[in-house]
Scaffold this motif. Structure first.
Motif, mmCIF file in Angstrom:
data_model
loop_
_atom_site.group_PDB
_atom_site.id
_atom_site.type_symbol
_atom_site.label_atom_id
_atom_site.label_comp_id
_atom_site.label_asym_id
_atom_site.label_seq_id
_atom_site.Cartn_x
_atom_site.Cartn_y
_atom_site.Cartn_z
ATOM 1 N N LEU A 140 23.113 -2.359 7.391
ATOM 2 C CA LEU A 140 23.857 -3.021 6.324
ATOM 3 C C LEU A 140 24.757 -2.043 5.581
ATOM 4 N N ALA A 141 24.262 -0.839 5.317
ATOM 5 C CA ALA A 141 25.085 0.159 4.636
ATOM 6 C C ALA A 141 26.292 0.541 5.485
ATOM 7 N N ARG A 142 26.097 0.658 6.809
ATOM 8 C CA ARG A 142 27.230 0.968 7.699
ATOM 9 C C ARG A 142 28.249 -0.164 7.675
ATOM 10 N N TYR A 143 27.745 -1.367 7.803
ATOM 11 C CA TYR A 143 28.621 -2.542 7.814
ATOM 12 C C TYR A 143 29.419 -2.644 6.514
ATOM 13 N N SER A 144 28.760 -2.417 5.380
ATOM 14 C CA SER A 144 29.408 -2.615 4.086
ATOM 15 C C SER A 144 30.409 -1.514 3.755
ATOM 16 N N ARG A 145 30.467 -0.465 4.554
ATOM 17 C CA ARG A 145 31.528 0.531 4.402
ATOM 18 C C ARG A 145 32.856 0.005 4.943
ATOM 19 N N VAL A 146 32.791 -1.013 5.793
ATOM 20 C CA VAL A 146 33.991 -1.572 6.419
ATOM 21 C C VAL A 146 34.316 -2.953 5.857
ATOM 22 N N PHE A 147 33.294 -3.803 5.757
ATOM 23 C CA PHE A 147 33.471 -5.190 5.329
ATOM 24 C C PHE A 147 32.916 -5.381 3.922
ATOM 25 N N ASN A 148 33.494 -6.335 3.209
ATOM 26 C CA ASN A 148 33.023 -6.590 1.843
ATOM 27 C C ASN A 148 32.343 -7.943 1.698
ATOM 28 N N SER A 149 31.989 -8.564 2.832
ATOM 29 C CA SER A 149 31.266 -9.834 2.785
ATOM 30 C C SER A 149 30.554 -10.062 4.112
ATOM 31 N N VAL A 150 29.574 -10.949 4.102
ATOM 32 C CA VAL A 150 28.855 -11.299 5.328
ATOM 33 C C VAL A 150 28.266 -12.686 5.170
ATOM 34 N N GLU A 151 28.236 -13.420 6.278
ATOM 35 C CA GLU A 151 27.505 -14.686 6.297
ATOM 36 C C GLU A 151 26.022 -14.389 6.476
ATOM 37 N N GLY A 152 25.198 -14.980 5.649
ATOM 38 C CA GLY A 152 23.753 -14.792 5.778
ATOM 39 C C GLY A 152 23.153 -15.858 6.676
ATOM 40 N N ASN A 153 23.487 -15.821 7.949
ATOM 41 C CA ASN A 153 23.009 -16.858 8.864
ATOM 42 C C ASN A 153 21.502 -16.823 9.079
ATOM 43 N N THR A 154 20.883 -15.645 8.901
ATOM 44 C CA THR A 154 19.445 -15.540 9.160
ATOM 45 C C THR A 154 18.638 -16.443 8.240
ATOM 46 N N SER A 155 19.145 -16.690 7.015
ATOM 47 C CA SER A 155 18.382 -17.515 6.077
ATOM 48 C C SER A 155 18.354 -18.986 6.484
ATOM 49 N N PHE A 156 19.216 -19.377 7.421
ATOM 50 C CA PHE A 156 19.177 -20.745 7.940
ATOM 51 C C PHE A 156 17.889 -20.976 8.726
ATOM 52 N N TYR A 157 17.393 -19.914 9.354
ATOM 53 C CA TYR A 157 16.222 -20.028 10.228
ATOM 54 C C TYR A 157 14.944 -19.484 9.608
ATOM 55 N N ALA A 158 15.064 -18.471 8.739
ATOM 56 C CA ALA A 158 13.866 -17.844 8.184
ATOM 57 C C ALA A 158 14.165 -17.317 6.783
#
Length: 281
Positions: free
Chosen positions: A28-46
């Motif tokens: 997540l820290a790596r991703y957030s160095r590039v992108f400033n948002s994310v879809e939280g698709n995992t919460s749809f299932y768990a």
């Protein structure tokens, strides 16, 4: 430099992204160095845990935004009826992320038709501050430009809620020659793209053609529209999907570079284009 819009993918880690994102201790820290948002698709299932949410908050900046999906039990199994306790419990778990939450993704199935709009309005009106939502519908009547769609759009405007634009046109323009594209075409909805002007920040979910170059013509209208929103002072959300999301970084980079041609001073993404897009240019 702060991006004037929110850009993200449907997840924050993928094995194919190794080496493409800046070095950090966690995905997540790596991703957030590039992108400033994310879809939280995992919460749809768990359901995540409260502790997980605390850890996630420590890995992103204050300008980052999570757009979590409401759990499937709430939206698909119960169709928003009798789910007050489940919804409150879900939001309590997300409390550590309150200051970095964008609108919750309320994705409704095709079974949720015009006769259930009352349930939708009751649900969104019971959401406690600071939690808001954006609504994605899939029933065909909500795309027919008739009374059902007018009632939906009117209700969303009155409540200052954005209607998600889910654009799968590029995906369905592809010949399904690989397993990932066939599976994506089987699962994703094939519906018209209707944009609802309003006071809430627009939310675009774009599913790409598996051939990167083929996305240019499909992205061009969005470049115009998103550039216009930014010029008007809005801060839209754009989420980039691919049939194989291992390719999502490549498409996100292409999209952002196209937008840079319209928005002056738009900072680069910290992705190596030679690694992410071999042969694209």
């Amino acid at each position: 430099m702060r991006q004037p819009y929110f850009l993200g993918c449907p997840q924050w880690q993928h094995p194919a992204w190794n080496g493409l994102l800046p070095a950090e201790p966690t995905p997540l820290a790596r991703y957030s160095r590039v992108f400033n948002s994310v879809e939280g698709n995992t919460s749809f299932y768990a359901m995540p845990s409260y502790r997980q949410c605390e850890q996630w908050r420590g890995q992103v900046s204050e300008d980052f935004r999570f757009l979590f999906k409401f759990p499937r039990q709430i939206t698909h199994d119960c169709l928003l009826r009798g789910v007050g306790e489940q919804a409150r419990g879900f939001l309590e778990v997300l409390a550590p992320l309150a200051d970095v939450l964008g609108p919750m993704l309320l994705q409704l199935p095709a079974a949720f038709g015009p006769e259930r709009l009352g349930d939708l309005w009751r649900f969104v009106e019971m959401l406690p501050a600071p939690f808001g939502c954006t609504v994605e519908v899939r029933h065909p009547d909500f795309f027919a430009k008739g009374e059902a769609e007018k009632a939906l759009n009117r209700g969303l405007r009155e409540r200052q809620i954005a209607r998600v634009c889910f654009d799968s046109r590029a995906l369905f323009a592809a010949s399904a020659e690989d397993a990932a594209t066939r599976e994506a075409q089987r699962k994703k909805p094939r519906l018209p793209v209707h944009v609802l002007p309003g006071d809430a920040s627009p939310v675009i979910r774009y599913v790409g053609h598996p051939e990167l170059r083929a996305n240019r013509s499909f992205l061009a209208p969005w470049v115009d529209r998103v550039a216009g929103w930014i010029a008007a002072g809005e801060r839209p959300y754009v989420f980039i999907h691919m049939p194989d999301n291992g390719d999502a970084l490549s498409l996100a980079l292409l999209w952002h570079e196209l937008l840079q041609g319209r928005v002056e001073g738009l900072p680069d993404l910290s992705i190596d284009p030679m690694q992410a897009q071999p042969g694209l240019f």
